[in-house]
Structure formats: structure tokens, C-alpha cells
Design an enzyme around this catalytic site. Structure first.
Site, PDB file in Angstrom:
ATOM      1  N   TYR A  53      31.229  60.386  68.303  1.00  0.00           N
ATOM      2  CA  TYR A  53      29.858  60.122  68.753  1.00  0.00           C
ATOM      3  C   TYR A  53      29.227  59.078  67.831  1.00  0.00           C
ATOM      4  CZ  TYR A  53      30.355  64.262  71.712  1.00  0.00           C
ATOM      5  OH  TYR A  53      30.776  65.168  72.652  1.00  0.00           O
ATOM      6  N   HIS A 127      39.321  67.463  71.282  1.00  0.00           N
ATOM      7  CA  HIS A 127      38.354  66.823  72.171  1.00  0.00           C
ATOM      8  C   HIS A 127      38.877  66.543  73.581  1.00  0.00           C
ATOM      9  CE1 HIS A 127      34.585  64.040  71.896  1.00  0.00           C
ATOM     10  NE2 HIS A 127      34.666  64.633  73.064  1.00  0.00           N
ATOM     11  N   SER A 207      27.143  68.058  79.256  1.00  0.00           N
ATOM     12  CA  SER A 207      26.336  67.365  80.275  1.00  0.00           C
ATOM     13  C   SER A 207      25.864  68.341  81.349  1.00  0.00           C
ATOM     14  CB  SER A 207      27.115  66.210  80.915  1.00  0.00           C
ATOM     15  OG  SER A 207      27.246  65.137  80.020  1.00  0.00           O
ATOM     16  N   GLY A 211      24.117  64.542  82.652  1.00  0.00           N
ATOM     17  CA  GLY A 211      24.328  63.360  81.835  1.00  0.00           C
ATOM     18  C   GLY A 211      23.028  62.698  81.421  1.00  0.00           C
TER      19      GLY A 211
END
Length: 285
Positions: A53, A127, A207, A211
């Protein structure tokens, strides 16, 4: 704040997805810190992040560093479970790549430990599957990190039912969470949610409001959410999160936020009770 469980840790029923504070379109640091502090003030004790991120290639771990700074400067910072992830990369050109090799996951975990300033990561998640690496090898790296005490709990993200079962077996029953995309616009993770409910594994929808760019459009895009929201005098976004919480006690939504007011609204979803008719109406969307 109502609570739920991830493994043996009690966390707030609504967590915070911190990604919007570090990628493209991110706010300045002052607003991000204010958002993180607002979350803590509202009782949030789960913050989700990842080493990927960030926006630019030279700032890997931007979000983790930001979170560490926010927690260190707040009296409730020590009460928070930080869930981070490894195995996704951003070269800096806007694209996302993957590296699920055990070597990379170990190096990524070590780097996350340094950025977060902790001896062990509360929840470390693989991830995204890497098609070039056997899934068992990637999850095996998490098992080794768990055995060595570098991470306290292990989870996976963007996984299908077979991968959930495989990861649970490789980890010796110690898989505590699955983080998949799930929202009114993205319902294909229903099988994973049901499996997590069956196995007692926390399901963390990412999300959950659709989103960053679509969250504000939830009420206009899905009329039932707007109708239920109007009936309760709340936002469609709050209704959406309450609907998810009603699906199973293992669900812990992690809505993204970059403004204090949005995370406060999200947290209030834990107090919103929907009746069976409303839930059925929203399920039918």
C-alpha cells in the site's frame, strides 16, 4: 463498540482498511493521522494494511509506517491488532505484481516488522496467490514464520475454498482469517464466506462498500440499500456494513477510509440492527 474474534483476539466488529491513505489520490499525512486517530477514538481495534500500500516504487511500506506513527501517538494504540500482508508488489508504474516465493515472504515479513516497530506481527496474511509458486510453498512460509514467533497469527487473502482448506491443513488448523473482496457489487465470494462460517475462521471483506471510487454511489446504484437507509435515517454505507455483519458472526468488514467522518459513520454500523425482511431485501440485490 461491539466485538468479534480473529483467532484468540477480540477486535472491533468494524475494522479500518488503511489503503486509501497511501495510494494514488491519498490525502496529506495530517488528514491521514486524523483519520486513524478518529478510528481509535471510535473504538476500532483492527487496522488492515500491507507493504504494497504505497504509490511510488521507493516508498514500499508507506502505509505501515503511517500506521505505526498513528498508533505511537495515541493512548489506545497498543490495543490495536494490525493486520498486514505480503506477496503483492507495486513497481511504481501503477501496476500490481505478485511474488509468493518463501524467500520473498520472509524478507517482506522482516521488513514489515521493522516498519511497524514490533517484535511480532499480530496478523500476517499472504496477499495474493502467485501462479508461479505452489500455493503450499507460500503458505508454508507463513507456517514457518508462525512457528518462529515472527507472526502471532496467520491469514490468507484472495483465496478460493480449496485454497482455504489447503492453507488450514498446512497451518495445522491455525488459519485464523480469510480476506476476500465482497460487496453488493461483488458477491462471488459467498462460497468463501460460507466456508469460513462453517470452519469458524474470520472473514474480512475488503472493499465492502464497492471500492474507493464507488463507495459514495452505493445508494444510487443499489436502490434497496437507499430505501433501508432512509427508513433508519442513516447512510447507505452504514446499512451495507450492518448487512454484512448480519450474515455471520465471523464477518469483520474493513472499510477503507481517508477521512475522519467516513470511518465514524462506518463504525456506527455495528449498532444498526436490520430486521429479517430488510436483510432479505438486501440479499436479493
Amino acid at each position: 463498540m461491539h466485538t468479534r474474534r480473529i483467532g484468540d483476539v477480540e477486535v472491533s466488529a468494524i475494522g479500518l482498511g488503511a489503503m486509501p491513505m497511501s495510494i494514488e489520490g491519498r490525502p496529506d499525512e495530517a488528514r491521514s493521522l486524523a483519520t486513524l486517530h478518529a478510528a481509535l477514538d471510535a473504538g476500532v481495534t483492527l487496522i488492515d494494511t500491507a507493504d504494497a500500500y504505497h504509490r511510488d516504487a521507493r516508498e514500499v511500506g508507506h502505509n505501515e509506517i503511517l500506521i505505526a506513527k498513528a498508533l505511537a501517538s495515541h493512548e489506545r494504540g497498543k490495543d490495536v491488532l494490525v493486520a498486514t500482508k505480503g506477496g503483492h508488489l507495486r513497481p511504481g508504474d501503477g501496476s500490481w505484481t505478485v511474488d509468493g516465493s518463501p524467500r520473498h515472504l520472509r524478507e517482506a515479513c522482516e521488513a514489515s516488522l521493522r516498519r511497524l516497530g514490533v517484535e511480532a506481527i499480530g496478523l500476517y496474511q499472504f496477499h495474493r496467490p502467485d501462479p508461479r509458486v505452489p500455493y503450499a510453498d507460500s503458505v508454508g512460509a507463513l507456517r514457518d514464520l508462525l512457528d518462529e514467533g515472527k507472526i502471532r497469527m496467520a491469514g490468507i487473502s484472495n483465496a478460493n475454498p480449496d485454497q482455504i482448506r489447503q492453507a488450514r491443513e498446512i497451518l495445522g488448523g491455525r488459519l485464523v482469517s480469510v480476506q476476500n473482496q465482497f460487496s453488493p457489487a461483488f458477491r462471488s465470494s459467498e462460497p468463501e464466506l460460507r466456508l469460513c462460517d462453517e470452519l469458524g475462521i474470520a472473514f474480512l471483506p475488503w472493499s465492502p462498500l464497492g471500492g474507493i471510487s464507488r463507495a459514495r454511489e452505493l445508494g444510487s446504484a443499489y436502490a434497496p440499500f437507499a430505501r433501508v437507509a432512509e427508513a433508519h435515517g442513516v447512510s447507505p454505507q452504514r446499512v451495507c456494513l450492518a448487512w454484512m455483519l448480519a450474515k455471520s458472526p465471523v464477518v469483520v468488514p474493513i472499510p477503507g477510509s481517508s477521512r475522519p467522518e467516513t470511518i465514524r459513520d462506518s463504525v456506527a454500523a455495528a449498532d444498526l440492527v436490520l430486521d429479517a425482511g430488510e436483510i432479505a431485501e438486501l440479499d436479493a440485490v
